[in-house]
Structures are given as structure tokens and as C-alpha cells.
Design a protein around this motif. Structure first.
Motif, short mmCIF file in Angstrom:
data_model
loop_
_atom_site.label_atom_id
_atom_site.label_comp_id
_atom_site.label_asym_id
_atom_site.label_seq_id
_atom_site.Cartn_x
_atom_site.Cartn_y
_atom_site.Cartn_z
N MET A 1 17.36 9.20 22.30
CA MET A 1 17.55 9.75 23.53
C MET A 1 17.01 9.89 24.84
O MET A 1 17.39 9.20 26.24
N TYR A 2 15.82 8.08 24.87
CA TYR A 2 15.25 8.04 25.98
C TYR A 2 16.62 7.07 27.11
O TYR A 2 16.73 6.87 27.63
N VAL A 3 17.08 6.37 26.15
CA VAL A 3 17.82 5.17 26.64
C VAL A 3 19.12 6.15 27.19
O VAL A 3 19.86 5.80 28.38
N ALA A 4 19.42 6.77 26.38
CA ALA A 4 20.57 8.90 26.95
C ALA A 4 20.01 9.11 28.18
O ALA A 4 20.78 8.58 29.73
N LEU A 5 18.59 9.03 28.40
CA LEU A 5 17.67 9.83 29.62
C LEU A 5 18.50 8.39 31.28
O LEU A 5 18.43 9.36 31.91
N LEU B 1 28.91 9.99 28.98
CA LEU B 1 28.97 8.85 30.29
C LEU B 1 29.73 8.48 30.93
O LEU B 1 29.82 7.57 32.26
N GLY B 2 30.74 8.76 30.35
CA GLY B 2 32.35 8.00 30.88
C GLY B 2 31.97 9.29 32.46
O GLY B 2 32.82 9.05 33.20
N ILE B 3 32.67 10.28 32.08
CA ILE B 3 32.53 11.26 32.91
C ILE B 3 31.90 11.13 34.00
O ILE B 3 32.12 11.46 35.21
N MET B 4 30.15 10.92 33.66
CA MET B 4 29.44 10.52 35.10
C MET B 4 29.89 9.76 35.73
O MET B 4 30.09 9.84 37.00
N ALA B 5 30.43 8.05 35.06
CA ALA B 5 30.42 7.32 35.85
C ALA B 5 31.73 7.95 36.38
O ALA B 5 32.23 6.48 38.03
N ALA B 6 32.87 8.23 35.97
CA ALA B 6 34.24 9.15 37.44
C ALA B 6 33.06 9.43 38.46
O ALA B 6 33.91 9.72 39.20
N LEU B 7 32.78 10.20 38.20
CA LEU B 7 32.40 11.52 39.43
C LEU B 7 30.95 10.15 40.19
O LEU B 7 31.31 10.70 41.50
N ALA B 8 30.69 9.17 39.74
CA ALA B 8 29.98 8.70 40.68
C ALA B 8 30.59 7.83 41.52
O ALA B 8 30.83 7.17 42.00
N LEU B 9 31.98 7.20 41.47
CA LEU B 9 33.04 6.13 41.07
C LEU B 9 33.33 7.12 43.08
O LEU B 9 33.84 6.62 43.34
N PHE B 10 33.96 7.80 41.82
CA PHE B 10 34.60 8.96 43.29
C PHE B 10 33.29 9.34 44.30
O PHE B 10 34.35 9.65 45.80
N THR B 11 31.97 9.92 44.07
CA THR B 11 31.63 10.14 45.69
C THR B 11 31.34 8.69 46.01
O THR B 11 31.09 9.43 47.15
N LEU B 12 31.12 8.25 45.57
CA LEU B 12 30.59 7.09 46.34
C LEU B 12 32.36 6.48 46.91
O LEU B 12 31.54 6.04 48.37
N ALA C 1 25.00 13.93 27.03
CA ALA C 1 24.48 13.00 25.82
C ALA C 1 23.29 12.64 25.61
O ALA C 1 23.13 11.90 24.93
N ILE C 2 22.04 13.95 25.67
CA ILE C 2 20.22 13.12 25.11
C ILE C 2 20.74 13.99 23.48
O ILE C 2 20.25 13.42 23.35
N ASP C 3 21.25 15.24 24.47
CA ASP C 3 21.00 16.42 22.42
C ASP C 3 22.39 15.32 21.72
O ASP C 3 21.86 15.49 20.48
N SER C 4 23.64 14.59 22.44
CA SER C 4 24.65 14.19 20.93
C SER C 4 23.22 12.97 21.06
O SER C 4 23.70 12.28 19.49
N ALA C 5 22.55 12.01 21.60
CA ALA C 5 22.29 11.50 21.58
C ALA C 5 20.17 11.70 20.21
O ALA C 5 20.48 10.71 19.49
N SER C 6 20.00 12.52 20.48
CA SER C 6 19.10 12.69 19.51
C SER C 6 19.58 13.50 18.12
O SER C 6 18.70 13.22 17.61
N LEU C 7 20.82 13.59 17.84
CA LEU C 7 21.87 13.77 16.93
C LEU C 7 22.73 12.34 16.28
O LEU C 7 23.07 12.39 14.96
N GLN C 8 21.98 11.08 17.36
CA GLN C 8 22.60 9.99 16.61
C GLN C 8 24.13 10.26 16.47
O GLN C 8 24.64 9.92 15.90
N LEU C 9 24.98 10.57 17.34
CA LEU C 9 25.71 10.91 17.99
C LEU C 9 26.53 9.98 18.64
O LEU C 9 25.85 10.05 19.97
N PRO C 10 28.05 9.34 18.82
CA PRO C 10 28.03 8.94 20.07
C PRO C 10 27.68 9.74 21.48
O PRO C 10 28.34 10.82 21.23
N TYR C 11 28.33 9.62 22.77
CA TYR C 11 27.75 10.09 23.83
C TYR C 11 28.11 9.02 24.66
O TYR C 11 27.86 9.42 26.26
N GLY C 12 29.65 8.44 24.17
CA GLY C 12 30.43 7.83 25.63
C GLY C 12 31.62 8.32 26.40
O GLY C 12 31.52 8.01 27.48
N PHE C 13 31.42 9.63 25.88
CA PHE C 13 32.68 10.29 26.62
C PHE C 13 31.83 11.12 27.80
O PHE C 13 32.28 11.11 28.89
#
Length: 222
Positions: free
Chosen positions: A127-131, A195-206, A181-193
Motif C-alpha cells: 500500500m505504501y509503494v502504491a501511495l 497508474l496508467g490512467i493517472m500517467a495519461a492525465l499527468a502527461l495531458f495536463t503537462l 490503486a491503493i485498495d488494489s495494492a492492499s488486496l495484492q491485486l495489480p494496479y497498473g491500469f
């Protein structure tokens, strides 16, 4: 142009260091929210872990908005902002440097304190890594979009509340993906999707925000 932008960055860092009291306000607000929340809901480790991601992210958004008002305020009051618009250096590059400095002076202390706060909220290591990942991807979006609202209201007195009311609804999608993403990490589930959406938002905003901030500043001075 790089040397000019570097001098702008050094100036903003120096001004932030001189205004340490104002600089500490968002950080203290963030720490107070994180530390008081467990006292309000009780010491149950399971409940704390379940809501920890949302608590940290809500506190981060509110603390960043708390420090947004003075991003362009001093430059507007002393006429420096007008000189920026008349400068041969593109205004969008100058505001991008100012937003980057704002992000560094407000987010880096949060990241430094986050391990202690993660323990306080009973967050697991995944969870900390995802945070940390969500904060690194999401907080630049908050700074860039927030700078647009600040630029539009830079000439108004006590515009901080107005900026918060305008911008908080825009951060809801970001908050949803970050906490998911943090909830998925707490359940040991992948959360790449997420993070990908957040990265896309960051690039578009930048890509889009600097020009929007520069235009907003020009409109506010007319």
C-alpha cells in the motif's frame, strides 16, 4: 533560455525559503489531518488500513490547495508578473518553472514524512509503494490544474476559497483512481491500469496546462 529559467527557479526557491512560515502551513495541515483522523475513528488497525489511502489523498489535495493562492500572488502585487508577460522568454515556460518549484517545495516534504504517516495509518508495504506511486503521478496534475484556477483569480482578494470551490470537483477522478490503486495494492491485486490512467492525465495536463495558465494570467491583468 535555459539559464533564464534556471534563474527564475532559483529566485522562487529563495523566496520560498524566506517565507518559511507560510511554507509550513500546508505541511502542518497535512500532518494534523493524518494524525487526528485515527483519533476520531478509533484505533482499529483494519479500519485505519481500509481508509488510509483516501485519508492521505484528501489531506494532500487540501494541503496543496491551501498553498496555491500565493503561487502568483506576490509577483502580481509587486508588478513582476507584468514583466513576465513582457519578457522575451515565453510565459508558458516561466509558469511551468513556477509550478515545478511549487510542487517541489510542497510535495517533497510530504514524501519525506509519508513513511511515518504510513505506519501511523497501519499501511502495508504494498500500500505504501502504491501511495508513493500515485502521489508522484497525481500531485503534478493538482499543481498544474490548480495553477490555472489561481491564474484566473490572481487579481481577486482572498481568492483561496474560490479556487478551492472551483477546483475540488476536478480532482474527484484523480482521487478515485488513486484510492483504487491503493485498495488494489492492499488486496495484492495489480494496479497498473489505475497508474496508467493517472500517467495519461499527468502527461495531458503537462502538455496543455502551461499554455492555459499563461493565457489566464494575461486575461487577469487586462
Amino acid at each position: 533560455m535555459l539559464s533564464v529559467l534556471t534563474s527564475f527557479a532559483k529566485r522562487d526557491f529563495a523566496l520560498a525559503y524566506r517565507q518559511r512560515a507560510e511554507l509550513m502551513q500546508p505541511l502542518m495541515f497535512f500532518v494534523m489531518v493524518i494524525t487526528l483522523f485515527p483519533l476520531a475513528i478509533g484505533p482499529s488497525p483494519e479500519i485505519l488500513q481500509r481508509v488510509s489511502g483516501a485519508v492521505v489523498w484528501v489531506a494532500a489535495i487540501l494541503s496543496l490547495l491551501l498553498g496555491m493562492e500565493r503561487m502568483f500572488r506576490d509577483d502580481f502585487m509587486d508588478g513582476t508578473l507584468e514583466q513576465y508577460t513582457l519578457s522575451t522568454t515565453p510565459l508558458y515556460a516561466i509558469v511551468l518553472v513556477k509550478v515545478a518549484v511549487h510542487w517541489v517545495v510542497h510535495i517533497v516534504p510530504l514524501l519525506v514524512l509519508s513513511p511515518l504517516l504510513a505506519l501511523f495509518l497501519n499501511m502495508s508495504l504494498p500500500m505504501y509503494v502504491a501511495l508513493i506511486a500515485t502521489l508522484l503521478l497525481g500531485t503534478p496534475v493538482i499543481s498544474l490544474i490548480g495553477a490555472i484556477g489561481v491564474a484566473l483569480t490572481v487579481g481577486l482578494q482572498r481568492s483561496g476559497v474560490l479556487v478551492a470551490l472551483l477546483l475540488i470537483p476536478l480532482f474527484i477522478p484523480l482521487l478515485i483512481f488513486a484510492t483504487s490503486a491503493i485498495d488494489s495494492a492492499s488486496l495484492q491485486l495489480p494496479y497498473g491500469f489505475q497508474l496508467g490512467i493517472m500517467a495519461a492525465l499527468a502527461l495531458f495536463t503537462l502538455a496543455a496546462a502551461p499554455a492555459a495558465i499563461a493565457y489566464s494570467l494575461r486575461v487577469s491583468q487586462n
